[in-house]
Design an enzyme around this catalytic site. Structure first.
Site, PDB file in Angstrom:
ATOM      1  N   HIS A   1      -5.049  -5.099  -1.750  1.00 14.20           N
ATOM      2  CA  HIS A   1      -6.008  -4.887  -0.667  1.00 14.20           C
ATOM      3  C   HIS A   1      -7.118  -5.940  -0.759  1.00 14.20           C
ATOM      4  CE1 HIS A   1      -3.929  -1.014  -0.861  1.00 14.20           C
ATOM      5  NE2 HIS A   1      -4.307  -0.832   0.381  1.00 14.20           N
TER       6      HIS A   1
ATOM      7  N   SER B   1       0.829  -1.194   0.000  1.00 11.21           N
ATOM      8  CA  SER B   1       0.000   0.000   0.000  1.00 11.21           C
ATOM      9  C   SER B   1       0.870   1.253   0.000  1.00 11.21           C
ATOM     10  CB  SER B   1      -0.959  -0.028   1.200  1.00 11.21           C
ATOM     11  OG  SER B   1      -1.960   0.955   1.071  1.00 11.21           O
TER      12      SER B   1
ATOM     13  N   GLU C   1      -1.996  -2.122  -8.270  1.00 13.83           N
ATOM     14  CA  GLU C   1      -3.219  -2.358  -7.507  1.00 13.83           C
ATOM     15  C   GLU C   1      -3.587  -1.070  -6.796  1.00 13.83           C
ATOM     16  OE1 GLU C   1      -3.651  -2.569  -3.859  1.00 13.83           O
ATOM     17  OE2 GLU C   1      -1.687  -1.672  -3.649  1.00 13.83           O
TER      18      GLU C   1
END
Length: 299
Positions: A269, A112, A204
């Site tokens: 995620h 992330s 992503e």
């Protein structure tokens, strides 16, 4: 360079270079990590009250100091981000990268917002890193835990990762790079800008509208970041709108690059996410939906 793998008795430093860490998820994860036979040192920002602004775990200087001290500690073999959120880019200029380079290689793990730290370690230290699920997350399930453990202790067992379906078929080899799309786009024009040249790229994101994903991809395309890319692997797009709209966007923006392109590879995620080492050579087979690592990520 590839850092050394972990062994029983090693020390893992848990740090919070981005957002505040949920205490309940932290306390649930600590026994799991210690069950690997390692000592876990919890950094001061991990248990700190939220900083100012409240979406940071601590002030920038404190988060930079926590990360730096963990890396410079000769007893620490792995620096693991407790969670993502936001804030890594704010602290990068406060890190003494020359001192970290002199301290020698060790493992960085996280995902992330930690994408910005992966880019920095690549650019400033020349090290491979580990794009992985993080402990203080509801997504740190049994599969994620075990795949991360094997990646750190027995990396030769994770040389093939399977998942996804081809949007553009084909086979290509290159060095694995990328991560979170928002952070890659936000890195344009910074010292950690980097490039996808000769690379297989992971992408992503989470909670981004389709038009925002479009803007980020367009920024990367127009900046030349994708020039020379060899293949692209798409992970999860949780809460990013209608999956059909996201897929259509990827076909529109990335399909013209003319390289193998795989969707729904299962990282990011999402529950049961695999750990994917960055900075190491891989082969993408879009038809089979596989990433094959040419060598273990850690020595």
């Amino acid at each position: 360079m590839r850092p050394p793998r972990l062994r029983a008795g090693d020390t893992v430093a848990l740090v919070a270079p981005a957002g505040p860490v949920p205490a309940d998820l932290l306390e649930k994860a600590l026994p799991v990590l210690r069950g690997w036979g390692v000592e876990v040192r919890v950094g001061p920002c991990v248990r700190a009250s939220p900083g100012s602004p409240p979406y940071l775990s601590a002030p920038d200087a404190a988060r930079a100091a926590e990360f730096t001290e963990a890396w410079l500690d000769p007893g620490v073999r792995c620096v693991l981000a407790a969670r993502g959120g936001y804030g890594v880019q704010r602290m990068l200029d406060l890190v003494d990268w020359a001192a970290l380079r002199a301290a020698g290689p060790k493992v960085l793990a996280g995902s992330s917002d930690i994408t910005a730290l992966h880019r920095a370690v690549d650019v400033h230290l020349g090290l491979s890193t580990v794009f992985s699920p993080m402990p203080a997350s509801v997504l740190f399930d049994d599969f994620a835990v075990e795949h991360l453990r094997r990646s750190l202790f027995e990396p030769e067992r994770n040389l093939v990762v399977r998942g996804g379906a081809a949007i553009v078929p084909g086979r290509a080899s290159g060095v694995l790079t990328g991560g979170n799309l928002s952070l890659l786009a936000a890195g344009i024009g910074t010292p950690e800008h980097g490039s996808a040249r000769d690379a297989i790229v992971l992408l992503e994101d989470v909670t981004e509208s389709v038009y925002r994903l479009d803007r980020m991809l367009t920024q990367l395309v127009r900046s030349g970041w994708f020039a020379g890319v060899r293949g692209i692997v798409l992970g999860s797009w949780a809460a990013c709108g209608d999956p059909a709209d996201v897929r259509a966007l990827m076909v529109d923006r990335l399909g013209p690059l003319g390289v193998p392109l795989v969707e729904e590879f299962g990282f990011g995620h999402v529950a049961s996410s695999p750990t994917l080492p960055l900075g190491v050579p891989v082969t993408l087979d879009a038809d089979l939906g596989t990433l094959t690592f040419d060598e273990p990520a850690l020595t």
